[in-house]
Every structure is written in structure tokens, then in C-alpha cells.
Design a protein around this motif. Sequence first.
Motif, PDB file in Angstrom:
ATOM      1  N   ASP A   6      -0.883  -7.727   5.971  1.00  0.00           N
ATOM      2  CA  ASP A   6       0.151  -6.409   4.659  1.00  0.00           C
ATOM      3  C   ASP A   6      -0.856  -5.589   5.320  1.00  0.00           C
ATOM      4  OD1 ASP A   6       2.020  -8.348   4.938  1.00  0.00           O
ATOM      5  OD2 ASP A   6       1.779  -9.159   3.319  1.00  0.00           O
ATOM      6  N   ASP A  42      -1.529  -3.769   8.424  1.00  0.00           N
ATOM      7  CA  ASP A  42      -0.381  -2.966   9.241  1.00  0.00           C
ATOM      8  C   ASP A  42       0.485  -2.155   8.249  1.00  0.00           C
ATOM      9  OD1 ASP A  42       0.202  -5.658  10.049  1.00  0.00           O
ATOM     10  OD2 ASP A  42       1.929  -5.841   9.915  1.00  0.00           O
ATOM     11  N   LYS A  43      -0.355  -1.839   7.057  1.00  0.00           N
ATOM     12  CA  LYS A  43       0.048  -0.794   6.189  1.00  0.00           C
ATOM     13  C   LYS A  43      -0.596   0.495   6.844  1.00  0.00           C
ATOM     14  CE  LYS A  43       2.258  -2.761   1.804  1.00  0.00           C
ATOM     15  NZ  LYS A  43       2.264  -2.963   0.659  1.00  0.00           N
ATOM     16  N   GLU A  88       0.247   1.603   9.531  1.00  0.00           N
ATOM     17  CA  GLU A  88       1.509   2.808   9.570  1.00  0.00           C
ATOM     18  C   GLU A  88       0.881   4.071   8.785  1.00  0.00           C
ATOM     19  OE1 GLU A  88       4.872   1.375   7.268  1.00  0.00           O
ATOM     20  OE2 GLU A  88       3.815  -1.162   7.436  1.00  0.00           O
ATOM     21  N   THR A  89       0.301   3.983   8.348  1.00  0.00           N
ATOM     22  CA  THR A  89       0.091   5.559   6.928  1.00  0.00           C
ATOM     23  C   THR A  89      -1.199   6.053   8.087  1.00  0.00           C
ATOM     24  OG1 THR A  89      -0.032   4.014   4.951  1.00  0.00           O
ATOM     25  CG2 THR A  89      -1.583   6.397   5.224  1.00  0.00           C
ATOM     26  N   SER A 100       5.424   3.095  12.568  1.00  0.00           N
ATOM     27  CA  SER A 100       6.935   2.480  11.871  1.00  0.00           C
ATOM     28  C   SER A 100       6.339   0.399  12.132  1.00  0.00           C
ATOM     29  CB  SER A 100       8.202   1.936  13.174  1.00  0.00           C
ATOM     30  OG  SER A 100       7.950   1.078  14.089  1.00  0.00           O
ATOM     31  N   GLN A 101       6.996   0.331  10.976  1.00  0.00           N
ATOM     32  CA  GLN A 101       6.027  -0.974  10.311  1.00  0.00           C
ATOM     33  C   GLN A 101       6.137  -1.846  12.212  1.00  0.00           C
ATOM     34  OE1 GLN A 101       7.979  -3.397   7.588  1.00  0.00           O
ATOM     35  NE2 GLN A 101       7.005  -4.950   7.436  1.00  0.00           N
ATOM     36  N   LYS A 102       7.064  -1.993  12.392  1.00  0.00           N
ATOM     37  CA  LYS A 102       7.376  -3.205  13.714  1.00  0.00           C
ATOM     38  C   LYS A 102       6.535  -2.654  14.568  1.00  0.00           C
ATOM     39  CE  LYS A 102      10.470  -4.369  17.481  1.00  0.00           C
ATOM     40  NZ  LYS A 102       9.460  -3.582  18.804  1.00  0.00           N
ATOM     41  N   ALA A 105       3.291  -1.365  14.135  1.00  0.00           N
ATOM     42  CA  ALA A 105       2.028  -1.258  13.642  1.00  0.00           C
ATOM     43  C   ALA A 105       1.589  -2.696  13.277  1.00  0.00           C
ATOM     44  CB  ALA A 105       1.721  -0.504  12.135  1.00  0.00           C
ATOM     45  N   ASN A 106       2.123  -3.263  13.480  1.00  0.00           N
ATOM     46  CA  ASN A 106       2.283  -5.203  13.176  1.00  0.00           C
ATOM     47  C   ASN A 106       1.972  -5.043  14.990  1.00  0.00           C
ATOM     48  OD1 ASN A 106       4.140  -8.134  14.194  1.00  0.00           O
ATOM     49  ND2 ASN A 106       3.069  -7.321  11.977  1.00  0.00           N
TER      50      ASN A 106
END
Length: 234
Positions: free
Chosen positions: A31, A34-35, A38-39, A44-46, A48-49
Motif C-alpha cells: 500500500d 503504491d502510494k 502515485e505521488t 493513477s492507483q491502477k 502505480a500498482n
Amino acid sequence: MSDMTQKPVFFFDIDNCLYPKSTRVANLMTDLIDKYFETHLSLSQKDANELHFKYHREYGLAIEGLVRHHKVDALEYNRKVDDALPLEDVIKPNPSLHKLLEDIDRSKVRLWLFTNAYITHGKRVIRLLEVEDLFEGITYCDYGAEDIVCKPHTNMFMKAMQEAGVQSPQGCYFVDDSYNNAKAAQALGWTAVHLLDHSDPDPAHQASQYQIRDLEELRDIFPQFFKSPVGELK
């Protein structure tokens, strides 16, 4: 020094190895990674993952991809990811683990930690588990180095041998929850043990010489390294 180099070394991975996967530290870490993606990469979250797992798959660590392709400051990443984990809430001392490690005969084998984490995370975990006094040293992924080296790359295993003072692959024993790390260790001539979680399915092909689901099984596989035979333990 001659005694140090002649005695075999047992290398232990740390995360999801000295504590179980059910602790869910890996989920908390995912988590935060991924953040970070993103940052810092404006994803996007997708996306980034997906990029996180692409780098993990290609390099063994997400941070290697970040440094290589995005010039990210690895030590800042470590502060915002590994060092930000609420480990004190989820990792507790494990008397069974302490007993297992304590029962290993130091006159026959030396114990060494071998992790892809940075030194701050590795030390924090073993302090919380209260096993820091049972290992002679630690080989870690140096996030401050110009070139980041991690398992399963050959250079990382060579680094571990050099730092632990063992000259021959035949003198190296190793347990890790990573299929790729166990497979790489065996390919280099180490005696490798792949630790599966109780919830993990059996792999189609075994990663290495040995496959276990509990560290206690090391007593059965390597009775020569323990002070008491299995049958004599209470």
C-alpha cells in the motif's frame, strides 16, 4: 579468521520468513509503495500498482526500478515506505522462533541475516522479534549505494558470502520465502530452503533442494546443526 571461514553459515531472510505472512506486513508495504508511485510519478492507483509489480518482477525490488528509471532518492523512499510501516503494531516477540534459533549449535554453524530491505528496517524487525542477539551480522540491500544490488541477483549472494566470511558456496545454507531467491541460491551451489506459508499453493516445480511450511522443519532437515535431536525436545 580460519575458524570463521571454515565454519558453514546459515543465512536467514527476514520479512515473511522470521515472521509469518499472516502478519500482513507485505500488504502494508504494498500500500505504501503504491502510494509512493502515485505521488512521485503522478500515476493513477491502477498504473502505480502495475508499475510497482513490473519493477519487482524485473529487478527483485521496486526501488531498483525507481532509481534506475526515475532517479528517485532511495533513502527518501525508504523513509516514506519501510520506515513508515507500523511494525510495532503487528510484529511481536516469538518464543518459538527464539527457541529454534537458540537451539542451533554455534560450534557447528554461524547464523547470518540476509535481506533485501535496508538496514533500518531489518534491524527494527529483529529487535521487535527479540532475536537480534542470535545472529552474527546482517547483509542488506544498501539503498545508499550508487548501484542497488538485491536478491536474486548473483552479486547480492556474493556480497553475503564476502560479508559473512564464507569462501565456498558449499558452506552456505539459506532459507527464504521467495521462490526466485531460493532458486537462485541453489543455482549458485548453496543449500537452499524455500519457506512456503501455510496458505500458499505448492509450486509446479520446487524452487530448491528443500521446501518447508514452518521453520521448525529445519530441525528435521539439518539435525547436524541442532544441539538436541528432534526426539529429545520437549
